[in-house]
Design a protein around this motif. Sequence first.
Motif, PDB file in Angstrom:
ATOM      1  N   UNK A  50       0.856  -1.183   0.000  1.00  0.00           N
ATOM      2  CA  UNK A  50       0.000   0.000   0.000  1.00  0.00           C
ATOM      3  C   UNK A  50       0.895   1.237   0.000  1.00  0.00           C
ATOM      4  N   UNK A  51       0.274   2.374  -0.255  1.00  0.00           N
ATOM      5  CA  UNK A  51       0.982   3.653  -0.235  1.00  0.00           C
ATOM      6  C   UNK A  51       0.030   4.722   0.275  1.00  0.00           C
ATOM      7  N   UNK A  52       0.613   5.744   0.875  1.00  0.00           N
ATOM      8  CA  UNK A  52      -0.182   6.907   1.246  1.00  0.00           C
ATOM      9  C   UNK A  52      -0.304   7.809   0.011  1.00  0.00           C
ATOM     10  N   UNK A  53      -1.367   8.606  -0.066  1.00  0.00           N
ATOM     11  CA  UNK A  53      -1.529   9.499  -1.214  1.00  0.00           C
ATOM     12  C   UNK A  53      -0.308  10.369  -1.488  1.00  0.00           C
ATOM     13  N   UNK A  54       0.340  10.858  -0.452  1.00  0.00           N
ATOM     14  CA  UNK A  54       1.530  11.686  -0.648  1.00  0.00           C
ATOM     15  C   UNK A  54       2.611  10.903  -1.394  1.00  0.00           C
ATOM     16  N   UNK A  55       2.790   9.634  -1.053  1.00  0.00           N
ATOM     17  CA  UNK A  55       3.775   8.786  -1.732  1.00  0.00           C
ATOM     18  C   UNK A  55       3.386   8.570  -3.194  1.00  0.00           C
ATOM     19  N   UNK A  56       2.086   8.390  -3.422  1.00  0.00           N
ATOM     20  CA  UNK A  56       1.605   8.203  -4.793  1.00  0.00           C
ATOM     21  C   UNK A  56       1.897   9.459  -5.609  1.00  0.00           C
ATOM     22  N   UNK A  57       1.637  10.626  -5.027  1.00  0.00           N
ATOM     23  CA  UNK A  57       1.920  11.891  -5.722  1.00  0.00           C
ATOM     24  C   UNK A  57       3.396  11.976  -6.110  1.00  0.00           C
ATOM     25  N   UNK A  58       4.272  11.660  -5.176  1.00  0.00           N
ATOM     26  CA  UNK A  58       5.708  11.751  -5.426  1.00  0.00           C
ATOM     27  C   UNK A  58       6.172  10.726  -6.454  1.00  0.00           C
ATOM     28  N   UNK A  59       5.686   9.506  -6.349  1.00  0.00           N
ATOM     29  CA  UNK A  59       6.120   8.427  -7.232  1.00  0.00           C
ATOM     30  C   UNK A  59       5.542   8.558  -8.637  1.00  0.00           C
ATOM     31  N   UNK A  60       4.269   8.926  -8.722  1.00  0.00           N
ATOM     32  CA  UNK A  60       3.560   8.964 -10.011  1.00  0.00           C
ATOM     33  C   UNK A  60       3.462  10.367 -10.609  1.00  0.00           C
ATOM     34  N   UNK A  61       4.063  11.340  -9.956  1.00  0.00           N
ATOM     35  CA  UNK A  61       4.099  12.731 -10.431  1.00  0.00           C
ATOM     36  C   UNK A  61       2.700  13.334 -10.603  1.00  0.00           C
TER      37      UNK A  61
END
Length: 152
Positions: A50-61
Amino acid sequence: MSETPLHPNLPLMLLQTREEVINRFRPILNHFGVTEQQWRILRVLRFRVSMEPKEICETCLFLSPSLAGVLARMEADDLIHKERMESDLRRVNVSVTDKGRALVDTVMPLIRAQYLLIEQHIGRETLGELCAVLDRLGAYDWEAIPSVALPS
């Protein structure tokens, strides 16, 4: 009289090349009813717990405001699941559902086949060089580059 540019328009060149590349993958994603943004999230989450939304933002731009809508649609389509963290109810973990995992597993062979077609067309060496340069640029400390002073 304007000066002749010393450098090519790098941002435009990168965007044009990105469009050429994504145009080879977009029909696959469209066929399965997935947007490019949804695919980026699904592909990352497929291989993580799983990932937190902040991590998704950083990883997926993604910009944070646009991510909320994408995640809401993906949750409504049962591609992802959001769960509040017990330790802090303000925080959310996002994980891929069985349906989302199955979708990635169905789409990936076509994505791999498209990569092979690209490689056959532009050459393995060129594709390898491109990936190596992009990796090096991605690892560079861009914050260390000063910004030009703007006129007052």
